[in-house]
Design a protein around this motif. Structure first.
Motif: not given
Length: 167
Positions: A8-13, A15-16, A40
Motif C-alpha cells: 500500500e505504501k507504493d500506491l502513490k508511485s 498511480i503516478k 486507486e
C-alpha cells in the motif's frame, strides 16, 4: 533491479506511473485507460489479491504490472479465434513503465520475469490482451513470442486483442 509484490505504501508511485501511461495513450489517440480505469481502488484490490507487482531500480519504483494465476473471466469467451491451450494459465495485465525508463527494455523484462514466476508455479502458458490501437503493447507481446488468438471483451464491453504464449 528488484521485481516484488506491491504494498500500500507504493500506491502513490504506482498511480503516478499509471497516470503517465494514461497520458501516453491519450497523446497517441488510443482509447484505452481513458475512463478512470485503472484507479486507486483497482490497484488496492490487486494488492489485496496479492497480484500487483512493482519493478524497482535503485529503490525507485519504475514500473508496475499485475500477474495472476487465477484465470480471467474475460477470457472465458474468445471470438474470431481460439486459445492455444486449455490448461491453467497465467495472466499479465496493466504493464506500465515510468516515462523516464521508456524504450529501455523494461516491458520485455517484466514479461520475462512474469513468465519465470509462472514456470516456478508450474503454469504452462501466459495470456494477455490489449486495445486494438495499442501497437506498442501488441509489438511487445509479439516480439516476446506471444501469438494473436482472437478477440475478447472486457467488463465494460469493449473489445481487446487476445494473445497467448506456451511456456
Amino acid at each position: 533491479m528488484n521485481f516484488r509484490k506491491t504494498t500500500e505504501k507504493d500506491l502513490k508511485s504506482v498511480i503516478k506511473i499509471i497516470d503517465e501511461a494514461k497520458e501516453f495513450l491519450k497523446n497517441n489517440n488510443i482509447d484505452q485507460w481513458q475512463n478512470g480505469y485503472p484507479n486507486e481502488d483497482v490497484i488496492l484490490k490487486d494488492i489485496e489479491n496479492d497480484n500487483s507487482y512493482v519493478l524497482e531500480d535503485n529503490g525507485e519504483i519504475i514500473a508496475t504490472t499485475v500477474l495472476s494465476f487465477d484465470g480471467d473471466k474475460n477470457y472465458d469467451v474468445i471470438e474470431d479465434g481460439n486459445w492455444i491451450t486449455n490448461n491453467k494459465y497465467g495472466v499479465v495485465h496493466r504493464i506500465a513503465v515510468s516515462r523516464k525508463y521508456s524504450k529501455k527494455g523494461i516491458g520485455k523484462f517484466i514479461i520475462k520475469i512474469s513468465e519465470d514466476i509462472a514456470r516456478e508455479n508450474n503454469i504452462k502458458s501466459m495470456r494477455a490482451d490489449t486495445h486494438k490501437d495499442n501497437k506498442t503493447m501488441q509489438s511487445l507481446l509479439l516480439k516476446n513470442g506471444y501469438e494473436y488468438c482472437g478477440i475478447i471483451f472486457v467488463e465494460d464491453g469493449t473489445e481487446r486483442l487476445a494473445f497467448e504464449k506456451v511456456l
